[in-house]
Design a protein around this motif. Sequence first.
Motif, mmCIF file in Angstrom:
data_model
loop_
_atom_site.group_PDB
_atom_site.id
_atom_site.type_symbol
_atom_site.label_atom_id
_atom_site.label_comp_id
_atom_site.label_asym_id
_atom_site.label_seq_id
_atom_site.Cartn_x
_atom_site.Cartn_y
_atom_site.Cartn_z
ATOM 1 N N CYS A 22 0.809 -1.208 0.000
ATOM 2 C CA CYS A 22 0.000 0.000 0.000
ATOM 3 C C CYS A 22 0.842 1.258 0.000
ATOM 4 O O CYS A 22 0.434 2.288 -0.524
ATOM 5 C CB CYS A 22 -0.956 -0.009 1.188
ATOM 6 S SG CYS A 22 -2.227 -1.229 0.905
ATOM 7 N N VAL A 23 2.036 1.186 0.569
ATOM 8 C CA VAL A 23 2.925 2.345 0.487
ATOM 9 C C VAL A 23 3.229 2.589 -0.985
ATOM 10 O O VAL A 23 3.173 3.698 -1.492
ATOM 11 C CB VAL A 23 4.222 2.116 1.298
ATOM 12 C CG1 VAL A 23 5.243 3.192 0.986
ATOM 13 C CG2 VAL A 23 3.917 2.103 2.785
ATOM 14 N N LYS A 218 -6.052 -4.763 -1.425
ATOM 15 C CA LYS A 218 -6.874 -5.742 -2.157
ATOM 16 C C LYS A 218 -7.820 -6.544 -1.271
ATOM 17 O O LYS A 218 -8.838 -7.021 -1.748
ATOM 18 C CB LYS A 218 -5.998 -6.630 -3.042
ATOM 19 C CG LYS A 218 -5.209 -7.696 -2.360
ATOM 20 C CD LYS A 218 -4.508 -8.561 -3.402
ATOM 21 C CE LYS A 218 -3.605 -9.603 -2.781
ATOM 22 N NZ LYS A 218 -4.092 -10.232 -1.556
ATOM 23 N N ASP A 219 -7.497 -6.665 0.023
ATOM 24 C CA ASP A 219 -8.411 -7.378 0.922
ATOM 25 C C ASP A 219 -9.342 -6.436 1.686
ATOM 26 O O ASP A 219 -10.086 -6.873 2.564
ATOM 27 C CB ASP A 219 -7.612 -8.216 1.929
ATOM 28 C CG ASP A 219 -6.779 -9.279 1.223
ATOM 29 O OD1 ASP A 219 -7.262 -9.824 0.204
ATOM 30 O OD2 ASP A 219 -5.647 -9.541 1.671
ATOM 31 N N THR A 321 -3.752 -4.255 -12.550
ATOM 32 C CA THR A 321 -2.769 -5.162 -11.961
ATOM 33 C C THR A 321 -2.342 -4.663 -10.584
ATOM 34 O O THR A 321 -2.283 -5.417 -9.621
ATOM 35 C CB THR A 321 -1.524 -5.250 -12.886
ATOM 36 O OG1 THR A 321 -1.982 -5.551 -14.193
ATOM 37 C CG2 THR A 321 -0.560 -6.318 -12.422
ATOM 38 N N VAL A 322 -2.054 -3.360 -10.490
ATOM 39 C CA VAL A 322 -1.541 -2.832 -9.220
ATOM 40 C C VAL A 322 -2.671 -2.550 -8.225
ATOM 41 O O VAL A 322 -2.481 -2.649 -7.019
ATOM 42 C CB VAL A 322 -0.679 -1.573 -9.483
ATOM 43 C CG1 VAL A 322 -0.109 -1.025 -8.195
ATOM 44 C CG2 VAL A 322 0.451 -1.905 -10.453
ATOM 45 N N PHE A 323 -3.823 -2.214 -8.741
ATOM 46 C CA PHE A 323 -4.960 -1.897 -7.857
ATOM 47 C C PHE A 323 -6.149 -2.788 -8.230
ATOM 48 O O PHE A 323 -7.180 -2.286 -8.713
ATOM 49 C CB PHE A 323 -5.347 -0.417 -8.009
ATOM 50 C CG PHE A 323 -4.190 0.522 -7.828
ATOM 51 C CD1 PHE A 323 -3.740 0.858 -6.553
ATOM 52 C CD2 PHE A 323 -3.529 1.049 -8.930
ATOM 53 C CE1 PHE A 323 -2.655 1.712 -6.383
ATOM 54 C CE2 PHE A 323 -2.450 1.908 -8.766
ATOM 55 C CZ PHE A 323 -2.003 2.238 -7.490
ATOM 56 N N PRO A 324 -6.037 -4.108 -8.020
ATOM 57 C CA PRO A 324 -7.072 -5.018 -8.528
ATOM 58 C C PRO A 324 -8.430 -4.811 -7.865
ATOM 59 O O PRO A 324 -9.437 -5.317 -8.358
ATOM 60 C CB PRO A 324 -6.511 -6.404 -8.183
ATOM 61 C CG PRO A 324 -5.528 -6.183 -7.097
ATOM 62 C CD PRO A 324 -4.975 -4.794 -7.283
ATOM 63 N N HIS A 325 -8.452 -4.058 -6.782
ATOM 64 C CA HIS A 325 -9.706 -3.914 -6.025
ATOM 65 C C HIS A 325 -10.513 -2.669 -6.393
ATOM 66 O O HIS A 325 -11.620 -2.507 -5.915
ATOM 67 C CB HIS A 325 -9.389 -3.882 -4.527
ATOM 68 C CG HIS A 325 -8.374 -2.837 -4.151
ATOM 69 N ND1 HIS A 325 -7.063 -2.879 -4.580
ATOM 70 C CD2 HIS A 325 -8.475 -1.713 -3.395
ATOM 71 C CE1 HIS A 325 -6.403 -1.835 -4.091
ATOM 72 N NE2 HIS A 325 -7.243 -1.111 -3.379
ATOM 73 N N TRP A 326 -9.967 -1.770 -7.205
ATOM 74 C CA TRP A 326 -10.669 -0.496 -7.441
ATOM 75 C C TRP A 326 -11.894 -0.651 -8.342
ATOM 76 O O TRP A 326 -12.906 0.007 -8.138
ATOM 77 C CB TRP A 326 -9.726 0.522 -8.080
ATOM 78 C CG TRP A 326 -8.722 1.106 -7.131
ATOM 79 C CD1 TRP A 326 -8.607 0.860 -5.788
ATOM 80 C CD2 TRP A 326 -7.685 2.046 -7.458
ATOM 81 N NE1 TRP A 326 -7.561 1.583 -5.267
ATOM 82 C CE2 TRP A 326 -6.980 2.315 -6.256
ATOM 83 C CE3 TRP A 326 -7.278 2.678 -8.631
ATOM 84 C CZ2 TRP A 326 -5.908 3.200 -6.213
ATOM 85 C CZ3 TRP A 326 -6.209 3.556 -8.579
ATOM 86 C CH2 TRP A 326 -5.539 3.824 -7.374
ATOM 87 N N PHE A 327 -11.754 -1.467 -9.387
ATOM 88 C CA PHE A 327 -12.833 -1.585 -10.388
ATOM 89 C C PHE A 327 -13.476 -2.954 -10.251
ATOM 90 O O PHE A 327 -13.054 -3.768 -9.427
ATOM 91 C CB PHE A 327 -12.255 -1.388 -11.794
ATOM 92 C CG PHE A 327 -11.525 -0.076 -11.932
ATOM 93 C CD1 PHE A 327 -12.224 1.074 -12.286
ATOM 94 C CD2 PHE A 327 -10.171 0.028 -11.667
ATOM 95 C CE1 PHE A 327 -11.572 2.295 -12.386
ATOM 96 C CE2 PHE A 327 -9.507 1.250 -11.753
ATOM 97 C CZ PHE A 327 -10.201 2.387 -12.121
ATOM 98 N N ASN A 328 -14.467 -3.257 -11.086
ATOM 99 C CA ASN A 328 -15.000 -4.613 -11.013
ATOM 100 C C ASN A 328 -14.067 -5.565 -11.775
ATOM 101 O O ASN A 328 -13.170 -5.129 -12.507
ATOM 102 C CB ASN A 328 -16.458 -4.679 -11.490
ATOM 103 C CG ASN A 328 -16.628 -4.451 -12.987
ATOM 104 O OD1 ASN A 328 -15.654 -4.431 -13.746
ATOM 105 N ND2 ASN A 328 -17.860 -4.289 -13.410
#
Length: 452
Positions: A22-23, A218-219, A321-328
């Motif tokens: 996250c950093v 991501k979690d 890839t880097v932020f897999p949780h932002w979008f669907n």
Amino acid sequence: MPRVFSAETGMRFHSFLIAIACVLFLGGSSVVAQPKGFNYDESKVPKFELPDSLIFDDGSPVKSVADWKKRRAEVLQLFRDHVYGNAPKLRGGLKVKLLSEEEALDGLAIRKQVRIQLTDKPYGPRFDLLIYRPAAAKKAVPAILGYNFYGNHTIHPDPGIVIHQSWSRNDKSKGVVNNRATEAGRGSRQSRWAVEMILKRGYALATIYYGDVEPDHKDGWEDSTRSYYLAPGRSKPAPTDWGAIGAWATGLSRALDYLGTDRSINEKQVVVFGHSRLGKTSLWTGASDERFAITISNNSGCGGAALSRRRFGETVKRINTVFPHWFNDRFNRYNENENDCPVDQHMLVALMAPRPVYIASAEEDRWADPNGEFLSGKHADPVYALFDKVGVGVDKQPGLDQPVGDTIGYHVRTGGHEVKDYDWEQYLNFADRHFGRTPKEPGSTKMKPVKK
Ligand code: GCU
């Protein structure tokens, strides 16, 4: 598995690896200003064709405002299904606890803090809304609402701001140790929040720590409304369910529900603001909740105001890839395959029409593709023209520090990925103009709408 909520939701300790990740995630601010291996050369932007906001899925043209209302519903659903995900309706009414309301900032403001639940349970996800309003106001005032990255207490050294208990990204310079915010963070982000300027211009400022609504890793969904609202039988969100941006947008809508109950705020004049990932969030919020009067996107880049098909700076593949949780999950289909996506970001801007929207870029923030951000605005103009409104009204990206636009405002500021007083000045001028707080600026009414 979704976690079981306790009274201290968000207090779970996350692994060292997640903290490190996250950093790195905070890249856009300063750590990863312009990552290598991506295109920053305008001449290498691939040729592409943008999907047309004014053609229905069945191929028929949109010819009137009435047609657009139907087409708008189609476009909104495309963004839900392919990009940000479908959000459930929050259960239960508004559950609010008043934490404090008192004079602050040497008499300039009234500081009010309320805790708002996001579920129908007394525990579960919740957020603290900090509201400063001008103490001198005699009637309901317009308000700016936006998330902050490190906690409400970081926007001003004011000792009365409650420090959140939820998970925070480790960062000593913001006073975060062992994923906990501390006193040391007070005021550490004040340079980004022109609190006094906003209040003196007669606006209230309302802000929320975004990690209260969903921790940004991501979690994080396990600690947010996303786990609480999982469909029965599911152990994780479905591919077209909401991502973190969707969850954050829902938090802002809930905050607006609350502002509508506060008689010192004019609920018809609430501006949603966000920077970077939170600018992507403000755009999605303004698109999905038409109660917001004005939307402001500051340096929002890929997945925000920038056109994905340009592949300039950050790409769809890289962000997924880097932020897999932002979008669907479905948005992954468009990794290196942007042309197959039924929407691009100019259509997100068009979803605001006829409401005003402001897009701001920064010269050195090439990762966010300043020209691509401008072009999203420009290509939203034909939808504004249906309403006889001028959007950006110019064909080329203006020079540095030269704001343009009528109903779609745009500027590219000198400097980097930041929120500066200069940006706030433009936002307040824009809001004043649209809220009729000052005479219309010369020229703005002379512009002709851009028809297709
Ligand atoms: C990263 C990310 C951007 C995002 C930025 C931020 O740089 O790649 O998409 O806007 O972080 O939120 O600061």
